[in-house]
Design an enzyme around this catalytic site. Structure first.
Site, PDB file in Angstrom:
ATOM      1  N   HIS A 125      53.112 -37.244 -13.923  1.00 15.25           N
ATOM      2  CA  HIS A 125      54.096 -37.600 -14.961  1.00 15.25           C
ATOM      3  C   HIS A 125      53.692 -37.095 -16.345  1.00 15.25           C
ATOM      4  O   HIS A 125      54.493 -37.150 -17.277  1.00 15.25           O
ATOM      5  CB  HIS A 125      54.275 -39.127 -15.053  1.00 15.25           C
ATOM      6  CG  HIS A 125      54.834 -39.755 -13.819  1.00 15.25           C
ATOM      7  ND1 HIS A 125      56.015 -39.352 -13.244  1.00 15.25           N
ATOM      8  CD2 HIS A 125      54.354 -40.763 -13.030  1.00 15.25           C
ATOM      9  CE1 HIS A 125      56.247 -40.083 -12.159  1.00 15.25           C
ATOM     10  NE2 HIS A 125      55.258 -40.934 -12.005  1.00 15.25           N
ATOM     11  N   ASP A 245      52.593 -43.556  -2.299  1.00 14.10           N
ATOM     12  CA  ASP A 245      53.369 -44.760  -2.620  1.00 14.10           C
ATOM     13  C   ASP A 245      54.769 -44.753  -1.991  1.00 14.10           C
ATOM     14  O   ASP A 245      55.557 -45.674  -2.245  1.00 14.10           O
ATOM     15  CB  ASP A 245      53.444 -44.982  -4.140  1.00 14.10           C
ATOM     16  CG  ASP A 245      53.657 -43.712  -4.921  1.00 14.10           C
ATOM     17  OD1 ASP A 245      53.932 -42.660  -4.301  1.00 14.10           O
ATOM     18  OD2 ASP A 245      53.549 -43.753  -6.170  1.00 14.10           O
TER      19      ASP A 245
HETATM   20 ZN    ZN Z   1      54.025 -42.515  -7.645  1.00 12.58          ZN
END
Ligand code: ZN
Length: 308
Positions: A125, A245
């Protein structure tokens, strides 16, 4: 040939505030799992620190310097609501990026065929000039840029199967058709990018999947879209942003993958690498927040790398 495991104890000492899902126990559970007998053949290497020059290939130099200058001597400093640094973060973030650089060097020198970097914090990110979503420096992008600048590779591909869209990596690759970014991710979901129907160039492949998607949907996205796109791109090296995840036990995502899905995806990517770029694969940890599911998923991923 060998699979290398690159990590560093310093990556345990990046400590977001208590209760934060991106916690040192994630890496500890992975390292414990990788102590099992079946992983004895791994070539183990300590991650060096990335240089400022290596970071500045994908980040604004001012931003990189600002992050390092912000590391506190005690307590935490927040960059956004969920991204913070602690006294141990300097070593951790430099070695997390440095691991991927070292992985590229090991593969290019023929010391390893492929590599897994067990590092934190994650990176996908992180934008050129901004930390976000637990990420300070974009580890995989730093490694990809190193592969091009230092080893002269022309075309590199990052495949990201984290449940979140890797908006930072995509932003860094968007304007350069020799950099491929491919992501499967839950959508709608954080960070809100990688939307269905967005206009994107051919070298950016986003496959948003609805919450509740499991192995069947994930494998179809890979078989019908991701793998053909990577094959057509013809990379000189494949990087994997290996976030776990999207696992069915993960507390952050709502997808339903299991360990076998990660092993399958890893095998498929390694098979393309075998045909197109001498098997060169450098994988690095992104997310994954259920400690047991994370340890099992990484084990399956690394076994697939070792079998390639
Ligand atoms: Zn993630």
């Amino acid at each position: 040939m060998t699979t290398a495991l690159i990590t560093h104890q310093a990556c345990l000492r990046h400590e977001p505030p208590p209760g934060h899902p991106e916690r040192p126990g994630r890496l500890q559970s992975i390292l414990t799992a990788l102590e099992a007998d079946e992983f004895r053949p791994l070539l183990r290497r300590e991650a060096p620190e990335a240089s400022l020059d290596a970071l500045a290939r994908v980040h604004d130099r001012d931003y990189a310097e600002e992050v390092l200058a912000a590391i506190p001597s005690r307590g935490v400093v927040h960059f956004d609501a969920d991204t913070a640094v602690s006294p141990g973060s300097r070593d951790a973030i430099l070695r997390a990026a440095g691991a991927v650089v070292e992985g590229v060097d090991m593969v290019m020198k023929g010391e390893a065929k492929n590599v897994f970097c067990a590092v934190r914090p994650p990176g996908h990110h992180a934008l050129p000039d901004r930390a976000m979503g637990f990420c300070l420096f974009n580890n995989v992008a730093v490694g990809a840029a190193h592969a091009r600048e230092v080893h002269g590779l022309r075309r590199v591909a990052v495949i990201d199967f984290d449940v979140h869209h890797g908006n930072g990596t995509e932003a860094m690759f968007f304007g350069d058709p020799t950099l491929f970014y491919g992501s499967t991710h839950q959508w709608p979901f954080y960070p809100g990018t990688g939307r269905p129907g967005d206009r994107r160039p051919e070298h950016i492949v986003d496959v948003p999947l609805p919450a509740g998607s499991g192995g069947a949907e994930f494998r179809r996205a890979f078989s019908e879209t991701m793998l053909p796109a990577v094959t057509t791109f013809r990379p000189d090296m494949i990087f994997i942003s290996a976030g776990f995840d999207a696992h069915q036990d993960d507390p952050l995502g709502q997808m339903r993958l299991v360990e076998a899905d990660y092993a399958w995806a890893t095998e498929k990517l390694c098979a393309i690498a075998e045909r197109q770029c001498a098997g060169r694969v450098v994988s690095t940890l992104e997310g994954g927040y259920d400690l047991d599911a994370l340890a099992r998923s990484v084990s399956a991923h690394v076994q697939a790398l070792m079998a390639a």
